[in-house]
Design a protein around this motif. Structure first.
Motif: not given
Ligand code: 6PG
Length: 239
Positions: A47-69
């Motif tokens: 999904t992330y690989e396909l999203l990187a292809q679809r979305m070129k404008d990431w202005r205003g998007i803040e990425l967080w994580f639901g969990d981490e090891r």
């Protein structure tokens, strides 16, 4: 709850990427900034690989994580590393827009540090919980999501935002996770599951809230479930 079934994992991951792009664009239009929490594990990589292809404008998007090891960020087990390889590097998302969980500090110190970041940067709801615009979540065979495992302390973490997990049944045992409260405060959650092994967990989520199935406790009215045929419940037998 909206449930969408696609023929195979590739189609399910492609639909998830489409929905993520649409919801992020809408959130950004409404509130100038969109806060997205990402799932770890294996399923969302495509999904992330396909999203990187679809979305070129990431202005205003803040990425967080639901969990981490609780591993170093470049450890092969790191959720951050998987997202960096599949999305962040491919879409050239600026590092200041990426908020990884410092889980290498250990479960409790990592959770406390991340909770501070969330409080500082996200709007809060009436209960003082940070409000994510969107959370992409995976589903474990036991019905866990993020690192909210059946019977785990993170389910009863009251007003906590993040908690440390010390005995996760899915290795590695030490993790940091958003609490159920934060997922309930999110404006929208997207649960993505593929493969026959997830079939029972998907059926349990659709059956309604059950404390032994953490993912079933998500807010149904704000939940999109995307599965492939293999993970979808058996069609109702025609009488
Ligand atoms: C993790 C994930 C976890 C994952 C599910 C499904 O850190 O392991 O956050 O919640 O989403 O276990 O994992 P798979 O997608 O690999 O089946």
């Amino acid at each position: 709850m909206r449930v969408t079934t696609l023929a195979d994992p590739e189609a399910a991951c492609a639909r998830a990427a489409e929905v993520l792009e649409r919801l992020l664009d809408a959130a950004r239009r409404e509130r100038a900034a969109a806060h997205l929490a990402l799932a770890g594990g294996n399923t969302p990589r495509r999904t992330y690989e396909l999203l990187a292809q679809r979305m070129k404008d990431w202005r205003g998007i803040e990425l967080w994580f639901g969990d981490e090891r609780c591993v170093e960020p470049e450890d092969p087990e790191s959720n951050y590393r998987m997202v960096r390889e599949a999305l962040i590097d491919r879409a050239a998302i600026p590092s200041e827009q990426v908020h990884r969980i410092p889980a290498e500090l250990g479960p409790d110190r990592g959770a406390a540090a991340y909770a501070d970041q969330l409080r500082e940067r996200l709007p809060s709801d009436e209960h003082g919980r940070p409000v994510l615009d969107l959370a992409l979540l995976g589903l474990g065979e036991d019905g866990h999501t993020a690192s909210l495992f059946p019977g785990g302390p993170a389910l009863d973490a009251g007003g906590e935002i993040c908690v440390g997990v010390h005995d996760a049944p899915k290795p590695p045992p030490e993790r940091v996770t958003l609490t159920l409260g934060v997922l309930l405060a999110a404006r929208r959650c997207l649960l993505l599951a593929t493969g026959a092994a997830k079939g029972d967990a998907v059926a349990a989520v659709l059956a309604g809230p059950d404390r032994s199935v953490p993912a079933s406790l998500l807010r149904a009215g704000r939940l999109d479930v995307i599965v492939d045929d293999a993970a979808a419940p058996a069609p109702a037998r025609r009488s």
